[in-house]
Design a protein around this motif. Structure first.
Motif, PDB file in Angstrom:
ATOM      1  N   GLY A 101     -21.944  -8.508  49.294  1.00 43.76           N
ATOM      2  CA  GLY A 101     -21.282  -8.908  48.055  1.00 43.76           C
ATOM      3  C   GLY A 101     -21.635 -10.323  47.665  1.00 43.76           C
ATOM      4  N   GLY A 102     -21.694 -11.215  48.651  1.00 40.04           N
ATOM      5  CA  GLY A 102     -22.064 -12.591  48.365  1.00 40.04           C
ATOM      6  C   GLY A 102     -23.485 -12.715  47.868  1.00 40.04           C
ATOM      7  N   ALA A 103     -24.410 -11.934  48.451  1.00 38.73           N
ATOM      8  CA  ALA A 103     -25.811 -11.998  48.033  1.00 38.73           C
ATOM      9  C   ALA A 103     -25.982 -11.555  46.582  1.00 38.73           C
ATOM     10  CB  ALA A 103     -26.668 -11.133  48.954  1.00 38.73           C
ATOM     11  N   PHE A 104     -25.265 -10.514  46.192  1.00 42.93           N
ATOM     12  CA  PHE A 104     -25.384 -10.018  44.819  1.00 42.93           C
ATOM     13  C   PHE A 104     -24.622 -10.909  43.838  1.00 42.93           C
ATOM     14  CE2 PHE A 104     -26.985  -6.323  46.902  1.00 42.93           C
ATOM     15  CZ  PHE A 104     -27.736  -5.640  45.966  1.00 42.93           C
ATOM     16  N   ALA A 105     -23.480 -11.400  44.240  1.00 43.08           N
ATOM     17  CA  ALA A 105     -22.648 -12.180  43.317  1.00 43.08           C
ATOM     18  C   ALA A 105     -23.133 -13.615  43.155  1.00 43.08           C
ATOM     19  CB  ALA A 105     -21.197 -12.184  43.800  1.00 43.08           C
ATOM     20  N   ASP A 106     -23.925 -14.090  44.118  1.00 46.10           N
ATOM     21  CA  ASP A 106     -24.435 -15.466  44.043  1.00 46.10           C
ATOM     22  C   ASP A 106     -25.887 -15.465  44.508  1.00 46.10           C
ATOM     23  OD1 ASP A 106     -24.557 -18.152  43.679  1.00 46.10           O
ATOM     24  OD2 ASP A 106     -23.365 -18.692  45.427  1.00 46.10           O
ATOM     25  N   PRO A 107     -26.791 -14.799  43.756  1.00 43.89           N
ATOM     26  CA  PRO A 107     -28.142 -14.532  44.256  1.00 43.89           C
ATOM     27  C   PRO A 107     -28.996 -15.763  44.487  1.00 43.89           C
ATOM     28  CG  PRO A 107     -27.949 -13.889  41.961  1.00 43.89           C
ATOM     29  CD  PRO A 107     -26.570 -14.195  42.443  1.00 43.89           C
ATOM     30  N   ASP A 108     -28.773 -16.845  43.753  1.00 43.43           N
ATOM     31  CA  ASP A 108     -29.603 -18.021  43.996  1.00 43.43           C
ATOM     32  C   ASP A 108     -28.760 -19.224  44.385  1.00 43.43           C
ATOM     33  OD1 ASP A 108     -28.578 -18.123  41.482  1.00 43.43           O
ATOM     34  OD2 ASP A 108     -30.425 -18.690  40.470  1.00 43.43           O
ATOM     35  N   ASP A 109     -27.749 -18.939  45.208  1.00 44.93           N
ATOM     36  CA  ASP A 109     -27.004 -19.989  45.907  1.00 44.93           C
ATOM     37  C   ASP A 109     -26.409 -21.030  44.971  1.00 44.93           C
ATOM     38  OD1 ASP A 109     -25.956 -21.064  48.172  1.00 44.93           O
ATOM     39  OD2 ASP A 109     -27.730 -22.240  48.679  1.00 44.93           O
ATOM     40  N   GLY A 110     -25.694 -20.564  43.959  1.00 43.84           N
ATOM     41  CA  GLY A 110     -24.951 -21.476  43.102  1.00 43.84           C
ATOM     42  C   GLY A 110     -25.627 -21.874  41.825  1.00 43.84           C
ATOM     43  N   ALA A 111     -26.914 -21.485  41.646  1.00 44.36           N
ATOM     44  CA  ALA A 111     -27.642 -21.931  40.452  1.00 44.36           C
ATOM     45  C   ALA A 111     -27.718 -20.861  39.371  1.00 44.36           C
ATOM     46  CB  ALA A 111     -29.058 -22.362  40.837  1.00 44.36           C
ATOM     47  N   THR A 112     -27.238 -19.653  39.657  1.00 42.82           N
ATOM     48  CA  THR A 112     -27.337 -18.572  38.691  1.00 42.82           C
ATOM     49  C   THR A 112     -26.315 -18.742  37.568  1.00 42.82           C
ATOM     50  OG1 THR A 112     -27.396 -16.158  38.452  1.00 42.82           O
ATOM     51  CG2 THR A 112     -25.675 -17.068  39.849  1.00 42.82           C
ATOM     52  N   THR A 113     -26.610 -18.133  36.414  1.00 47.46           N
ATOM     53  CA  THR A 113     -25.617 -18.035  35.344  1.00 47.46           C
ATOM     54  C   THR A 113     -24.674 -16.900  35.711  1.00 47.46           C
ATOM     55  OG1 THR A 113     -27.240 -18.771  33.729  1.00 47.46           O
ATOM     56  CG2 THR A 113     -25.263 -17.684  32.888  1.00 47.46           C
ATOM     57  N   ARG A 114     -23.369 -17.182  35.824  1.00 46.93           N
ATOM     58  CA  ARG A 114     -22.455 -16.183  36.381  1.00 46.93           C
ATOM     59  C   ARG A 114     -21.110 -16.218  35.685  1.00 46.93           C
ATOM     60  NH1 ARG A 114     -20.747 -16.650  42.622  1.00 46.93           N
ATOM     61  NH2 ARG A 114     -19.693 -18.493  41.778  1.00 46.93           N
ATOM     62  N   VAL A 115     -20.591 -15.012  35.409  1.00 47.77           N
ATOM     63  CA  VAL A 115     -19.240 -14.859  34.888  1.00 47.77           C
ATOM     64  C   VAL A 115     -18.602 -13.670  35.598  1.00 47.77           C
ATOM     65  CG1 VAL A 115     -19.819 -15.800  32.609  1.00 47.77           C
ATOM     66  CG2 VAL A 115     -19.979 -13.326  32.999  1.00 47.77           C
ATOM     67  N   SER A 116     -17.311 -13.488  35.368  1.00 44.44           N
ATOM     68  CA  SER A 116     -16.619 -12.336  35.935  1.00 44.44           C
ATOM     69  C   SER A 116     -15.757 -11.684  34.865  1.00 44.44           C
ATOM     70  CB  SER A 116     -15.731 -12.767  37.106  1.00 44.44           C
ATOM     71  OG  SER A 116     -14.942 -11.674  37.557  1.00 44.44           O
ATOM     72  N   TRP A 117     -15.540 -10.400  35.029  1.00 44.15           N
ATOM     73  CA  TRP A 117     -14.525  -9.705  34.261  1.00 44.15           C
ATOM     74  C   TRP A 117     -13.162  -9.911  34.943  1.00 44.15           C
ATOM     75  CZ3 TRP A 117     -16.588  -4.215  32.515  1.00 44.15           C
ATOM     76  CH2 TRP A 117     -17.651  -4.404  31.618  1.00 44.15           C
ATOM     77  N   PRO A 118     -12.063  -9.703  34.246  1.00 44.50           N
ATOM     78  CA  PRO A 118     -10.739  -9.862  34.866  1.00 44.50           C
ATOM     79  C   PRO A 118     -10.487  -8.855  35.974  1.00 44.50           C
ATOM     80  CG  PRO A 118     -10.545  -8.949  32.646  1.00 44.50           C
ATOM     81  CD  PRO A 118     -11.967  -9.381  32.806  1.00 44.50           C
ATOM     82  N   SER A 119     -11.350  -7.861  36.129  1.00 43.71           N
ATOM     83  CA  SER A 119     -11.234  -6.865  37.200  1.00 43.71           C
ATOM     84  C   SER A 119     -11.889  -7.336  38.490  1.00 43.71           C
ATOM     85  CB  SER A 119     -11.862  -5.539  36.747  1.00 43.71           C
ATOM     86  OG  SER A 119     -13.134  -5.771  36.147  1.00 43.71           O
ATOM     87  N   GLY A 120     -12.408  -8.563  38.533  1.00 43.89           N
ATOM     88  CA  GLY A 120     -13.068  -9.085  39.715  1.00 43.89           C
ATOM     89  C   GLY A 120     -12.180  -9.052  40.950  1.00 43.89           C
ATOM     90  N   ASP A 121     -12.795  -8.680  42.083  1.00 42.39           N
ATOM     91  CA  ASP A 121     -12.053  -8.530  43.330  1.00 42.39           C
ATOM     92  C   ASP A 121     -13.014  -8.892  44.464  1.00 42.39           C
ATOM     93  OD1 ASP A 121      -9.968  -7.864  45.052  1.00 42.39           O
ATOM     94  OD2 ASP A 121     -10.498  -5.736  45.101  1.00 42.39           O
ATOM     95  N   TRP A 122     -12.736  -9.972  45.211  1.00 38.34           N
ATOM     96  CA  TRP A 122     -13.745 -10.463  46.153  1.00 38.34           C
ATOM     97  C   TRP A 122     -13.116 -11.041  47.400  1.00 38.34           C
ATOM     98  CZ3 TRP A 122     -14.717 -12.294  40.871  1.00 38.34           C
ATOM     99  CH2 TRP A 122     -13.796 -13.266  40.450  1.00 38.34           C
ATOM    100  N   GLY A 123     -13.986 -11.305  48.366  1.00 34.08           N
ATOM    101  CA  GLY A 123     -13.527 -11.892  49.617  1.00 34.08           C
ATOM    102  C   GLY A 123     -14.456 -11.534  50.760  1.00 34.08           C
ATOM    103  N   SER A 124     -14.129 -12.029  51.952  1.00 32.81           N
ATOM    104  CA  SER A 124     -14.953 -11.701  53.118  1.00 32.81           C
ATOM    105  C   SER A 124     -14.804 -10.232  53.498  1.00 32.81           C
ATOM    106  CB  SER A 124     -14.567 -12.589  54.304  1.00 32.81           C
ATOM    107  OG  SER A 124     -13.187 -12.440  54.612  1.00 32.81           O
ATOM    108  N   LEU A 125     -13.619  -9.664  53.227  1.00 33.26           N
ATOM    109  CA  LEU A 125     -13.350  -8.251  53.475  1.00 33.26           C
ATOM    110  C   LEU A 125     -12.455  -7.721  52.362  1.00 33.26           C
ATOM    111  CD1 LEU A 125     -12.469  -8.231  57.293  1.00 33.26           C
ATOM    112  CD2 LEU A 125     -14.450  -7.105  56.260  1.00 33.26           C
TER     113      LEU A 125
END
Length: 558
Positions: A435-459
């Motif tokens: 999930g981290g690799a897809f959500a942050d593919p270039d380690d903080g430099a990508t253009t990124r937004v989320s929908w209000p349905s976002g759900d994340w974490g280590s597990l």
């Protein structure tokens, strides 16, 4: 296939003052080659198998009257001392220039009616020479494969009077072409294929390293061509990308695939006119992700609501052209357009690799598919729209036996090493390393937004609570009491689970209204094509020692 003898013409008298007679001899050979000999066993076999003849295939693929042949009289003329040219045995490869929507391409096509299309039937490395021409001209290369096994027939030994050390049949030139221009293959018979995009025809084509007779001798397996290497095998293991229902369908898919790509790595992808406004906002996007997190949704419908509704010559109702739908099914990849600009689409299908919370968990094949697609887009400079709903790597004994983590590492490396611009939209889940690799593919430099349905974490919370509070849950004494405690713990964590809490700490840059997704990505891709991709193109040209030249802008209309 010896060509028809019905085209013999009386040769004009040669008075020595012009070149008309030699030209007429050439035209006579061309007439024989261009017309099928309907009595030849090779041609009869081709038609009995419901296949198009090689020149019918070229006509079906290319723009009308656009084919200009290279090596038009390559072959063996059969002459009679008294009657002149009797027949002609052509090389089993037809090559030449053509156009697809007025855009130049190069075609190499096997003629299976001549010695079963085997490489041994070729003359003077004709097909590899054509691949070199395509690379140097910086135009897409299209292979129509029918029998190009790369091997040959043992009958050649008798003709030569000796055996020989097998060569690579121009494989080096093929690799050179792959590095510079789009290479696509239509599998139209028993073949092998190395290309950026390959499409296999149901019931017509097979792909294998060796055919049934050789396999039977080596492994004692008595298999038909279809059982050994038919579409149901290779369209599900990723050896080929797409499946076609007919030869015409395969040609349409090739035309569609190439329409999104540049002519070479040094150019920008062709941009088309679009009637779909950038500011279009779809109300359905507000409800497409279910509020109950365990429920699935249709990711392809979601994609089509965002991308252009026009611009795909294979599907008139959406610009989305899917690649690899039948394999690595946890991952969805393809090309689309945003106000006419080509982009790659990378996302997941939550209906695959099920489980209440683990649907779309990325497995070994999904990882391979991700890495292959990212490499393709990066190579040809297509920016990527990355729609994330990634619960993590697939788990369990099957996942371990298929080396999911090893292939997953390749997918993560491809994400991280990509130099093309990526716009990431977190639709729902982003858990664990995957999930981290897809959500942050270039380690903080990508253009990124989320929908209000976002759900994340280590597990995911459901599984994470099971692990963190296992002793308390096991000590409840009854299933009812266990469920009650589980619900209490979930309620306790629900407040911190909100993506708004993450945004408060700038852990996610922006949470957007899903209806604003298209306007935002359209504005982004316009900037990318206007300011970022030209720099990448210029860098590639400089790296190869080429003078900078203008890249393609808005191109042909579909």
């Amino acid at each position: 296939m010896p060509s028809n003898t019905s085209f013999r013409k009386k040769q004009p008298k040669d008075d020595g003052s012009s070149w008309e007679q030699p030209l007429e001899e050439i035209r006579a050979q061309q007439r024989l080659i261009h017309a099928p000999n309907v009595t030849d066993p090779g041609y009869i076999r081709q038609k009995a198998n419901n296949k198009l003849w090689v020149r019918e295939r070229i006509s079906a693929l290319l723009d009308p009257e656009s084919f200009v042949e290279v090596g038009s009289i390559t072959g063996r003329p059969v002459t009679n001392e008294n009657r002149g040219l009797e027949s002609f045995v052509p090389a089993n490869s037809v090559t030449g220039w053509g156009k697809i929507r007025a855009r130049k391409v190069f075609v190499t096509a096997d003629d299976f009616s001549v010695r079963g299309g085997h490489a041994d039937g070729g003359i003077g490395m004709k097909a590899p020479y054509g691949e070199t021409l395509a690379m140097r001209a910086r135009v897409p290369l299209i292979r129509l494969l029918d029998g190009s096994s790369g091997g040959g027939s043992v009958a050649t030994y008798l003709t030569l009077g000796a055996t020989y050390i097998p060569g690579l049949a121009g494989l080096g030139r093929s690799m050179d072409a792959l590095a510079v221009v789009p290479v696509v293959s239509a599998l139209l018979g028993p073949v092998v294929a190395i290309s950026h995009f390959s499409v296999m025809v149901m019931g017509l084509s097979q792909l294998f390293a060796a055919g049934p007779p050789v396999v039977k001798q080596a492994t004692f397996e008595d298999l038909s061509k279809e059982a050994l290497g038919g579409w149901e095998i290779h369209a599900t293991n990723g050896t080929v990308d797409n499946v076609a229902t007919s030869e015409q369908d395969a040609f349409l898919q090739i035309r569609a695939f190439l329409s999104y790509l540049p002519s070479s790595i040094f150019d920008l992808p062709y941009v088309t006119e679009s009637t779909d406004p950038a500011h279009r906002r779809e109300e359905e996007l507000l409800r497409i992700i279910p509020r109950r997190r365990a429920r699935p949704y249709d990711i392809r419908k979601l994609v089509k609501l965002i991308v252009d509704v026009d611009g795909n010559p294979y599907n008139e109702v959406s610009s989305f052209f899917e690649i690899g739908q039948t394999w690595g099914r946890s991952i969805v990849t393809g090309f689309a357009r945003l106000t006419g600009y080509p982009v790659g689409i990378l996302t997941s299908d939550c209906m695959v690799n099920g489980g209440q919370y683990s649907g779309s968990a990325i497995d070994a094949l999904g990882s391979q598919k991700t890495a292959k697609f990212l490499t393709l887009c990066n190579h040809f400079g297509l920016p990527i729209i990355n729609l994330v709903d990634q619960p993590g790597f697939a788990i369990g004994s099957i996942a371990e036996r298929t080396a999911t983590i090893r292939h997953g590492a390749s997918a993560m490396a491809a994400l991280y090493q990509a130099t093309i611009p990526i716009y990431t939209v977190i639709l729902r889940r982003a858990f664990g390393v995957a999930g981290g690799a897809f959500a942050d593919p270039d380690d903080g430099a990508t253009t990124r937004v989320s929908w209000p349905s976002g759900d994340w974490g280590s597990l995911p919370l459901e599984g994470g609570i099971e692990a963190a509070y296992k002793r308390r849950l096991d000590a409840t004494g009854s299933p009812e009491a266990r469920d009650k405690l589980m619900n209490e713990l979930l309620a306790k964590f629900e407040d911190v689970r909100s993506p708004t809490k993450t945004a408060n700490q700038f852990g996610i840059e922006e949470i957007i209204d899903p209806r604003d997704t298209r306007p935002l990505v359209c504005e982004w891709v316009s900037h990318v094509y206007g300011h970022l991709l030209p720099q990448l193109s210029a860098s590639k040209q400089a790296l190869h020692g080429l003078e900078a030249r203008p890249s393609a802008g808005r191109g042909y209309k579909l």
